[in-house]
Design a protein around this motif. Sequence first.
Motif, short mmCIF file in Angstrom:
data_model
loop_
_atom_site.label_atom_id
_atom_site.label_comp_id
_atom_site.label_asym_id
_atom_site.label_seq_id
_atom_site.Cartn_x
_atom_site.Cartn_y
_atom_site.Cartn_z
N LYS A 2 0.84 -1.19 0.00
CA LYS A 2 0.00 0.00 0.00
C LYS A 2 0.88 1.25 0.00
O LYS A 2 2.02 1.23 0.46
N THR A 3 0.31 2.34 -0.51
CA THR A 3 1.05 3.59 -0.59
C THR A 3 0.78 4.45 0.64
O THR A 3 -0.38 4.67 1.01
N LEU A 4 1.85 4.93 1.27
CA LEU A 4 1.73 5.74 2.47
C LEU A 4 2.05 7.20 2.16
O LEU A 4 3.10 7.50 1.59
N GLY A 5 1.13 8.09 2.51
CA GLY A 5 1.37 9.52 2.37
C GLY A 5 1.97 10.06 3.65
O GLY A 5 1.46 9.81 4.74
N MET A 6 3.06 10.81 3.52
CA MET A 6 3.76 11.34 4.68
C MET A 6 3.65 12.87 4.71
O MET A 6 3.99 13.53 3.72
N GLU A 32 16.81 -5.35 0.89
CA GLU A 32 17.46 -4.07 0.62
C GLU A 32 17.36 -3.64 -0.83
O GLU A 32 17.60 -2.48 -1.18
N GLN A 33 16.99 -4.57 -1.72
CA GLN A 33 16.95 -4.26 -3.14
C GLN A 33 15.67 -3.53 -3.55
O GLN A 33 15.51 -3.15 -4.71
N ALA A 34 14.76 -3.32 -2.60
CA ALA A 34 13.48 -2.67 -2.92
C ALA A 34 13.12 -1.67 -1.83
O ALA A 34 13.74 -1.64 -0.77
N ASN A 35 12.13 -0.84 -2.12
CA ASN A 35 11.66 0.12 -1.11
C ASN A 35 10.17 0.37 -1.30
O ASN A 35 9.64 0.19 -2.41
N PRO A 36 9.48 0.81 -0.24
CA PRO A 36 8.02 0.96 -0.30
C PRO A 36 7.61 2.25 -1.01
O PRO A 36 8.37 3.21 -1.08
N PRO A 37 6.37 2.29 -1.53
CA PRO A 37 5.85 3.50 -2.17
C PRO A 37 5.44 4.55 -1.13
O PRO A 37 4.57 4.30 -0.30
N LEU A 38 6.12 5.70 -1.18
CA LEU A 38 5.86 6.78 -0.23
C LEU A 38 5.66 8.09 -0.99
O LEU A 38 6.35 8.36 -1.96
N ILE A 39 4.72 8.90 -0.51
CA ILE A 39 4.51 10.24 -1.07
C ILE A 39 4.71 11.24 0.07
O ILE A 39 4.01 11.18 1.08
N ILE A 40 5.68 12.14 -0.09
CA ILE A 40 6.01 13.08 0.99
C ILE A 40 5.57 14.49 0.63
O ILE A 40 5.86 14.99 -0.45
N ILE A 76 0.52 9.34 7.34
CA ILE A 76 1.28 9.34 8.59
C ILE A 76 1.86 10.75 8.76
O ILE A 76 2.49 11.29 7.86
N ILE A 77 1.55 11.37 9.88
CA ILE A 77 2.06 12.71 10.19
C ILE A 77 3.38 12.54 10.93
O ILE A 77 3.44 11.93 12.00
N ASP A 214 9.78 5.74 16.55
CA ASP A 214 10.06 4.35 16.17
C ASP A 214 8.76 3.54 16.08
O ASP A 214 8.56 2.78 15.12
N LEU A 215 7.91 3.70 17.07
CA LEU A 215 6.65 2.94 17.10
C LEU A 215 5.72 3.37 15.96
O LEU A 215 5.05 2.53 15.35
N HIS A 216 5.69 4.67 15.68
CA HIS A 216 4.84 5.19 14.63
C HIS A 216 5.32 4.73 13.25
O HIS A 216 4.52 4.35 12.38
N ALA A 217 6.63 4.75 13.05
CA ALA A 217 7.20 4.29 11.78
C ALA A 217 6.87 2.81 11.56
O ALA A 217 6.53 2.40 10.44
N GLN A 218 6.96 2.01 12.63
CA GLN A 218 6.61 0.60 12.51
C GLN A 218 5.14 0.43 12.15
O GLN A 218 4.78 -0.44 11.35
N MET A 219 4.30 1.27 12.72
CA MET A 219 2.87 1.24 12.39
C MET A 219 2.66 1.53 10.90
O MET A 219 1.84 0.90 10.23
N GLY A 220 3.42 2.51 10.38
CA GLY A 220 3.33 2.83 8.97
C GLY A 220 3.73 1.66 8.09
O GLY A 220 3.07 1.35 7.09
N VAL A 221 4.80 0.96 8.48
CA VAL A 221 5.26 -0.19 7.72
C VAL A 221 4.25 -1.33 7.80
O VAL A 221 3.97 -2.02 6.81
N ASP A 222 3.68 -1.54 8.97
CA ASP A 222 2.65 -2.57 9.12
C ASP A 222 1.47 -2.28 8.21
O ASP A 222 0.88 -3.21 7.62
#
Length: 228
Positions: A2-6, A32-40, A76-77, A214-222
């Motif tokens: 899923k795509t996460l907006g930051m 390490e060869q990939a990364n998640p879809p993020l919009i900042i 995620i704020i 740290d906890l919030h970032a993990q929530m975003g990844v989950d």
Amino acid sequence: MKTLGMIGGTSWHSTIEYYRLINQLAAKVIGEQANPPLIIHSINIELMREQNREKINAKYLETSLKLQEVGADAIIICANTPHMVYDFVQPKIEIPILHIADATGKAAKKIGLKKLGLLGNKPTMTGNFIPKVLSKNYQIETIIPDEKYIPQAHQYVSKELTQGVFSEEAKSFFKKQINLLQTRGADGIILGCTELPLLIKSDDVDIPTLATTDLHAQMGVDFIFDKL
């Protein structure tokens, strides 16, 4: 994935930390060869310094709608304090905002904590946006330092920590606050500022600490991997 907006910018130091953590945590899942879809989307921190609640709400709503429009599945704020906009923005958009207090509450409940001391800047400590969620969703009580210490705590956070300055004076001050909160019954401490875990390490104190970033970032990844 899923795509996460930051929503970042308050401060940009915090935004970088979120981006780094989310990518590092995601790499444990996809390699390490990939990364998640993020919009900042980075907001000018001056908006927060003006302390005009109406303008802050309007800007975060505008930004959230833009992120929704360009394909974010959740938002995620990237800081503690801007979560003051949650109650205003969330009902007006169609995608979820991942609340930092939910990330904190789940972690606290998992290890059986029931009364948490909250450290951060003045808006974070005196606002209700973290205590309300912890109380309602996790039956966790929140306490903050004595009123006379709040201006000094705010000064250290806003003038030093968010500027990358980590003085021994600041460390001594916050360790004292943790001890005082313990004497009032706190069984855990919320490090409610991205930079506080860089100042106060877990082995500096004899009480569990919860690093909200740290906890919030993990929530975003989950969320990205549909594990929430």
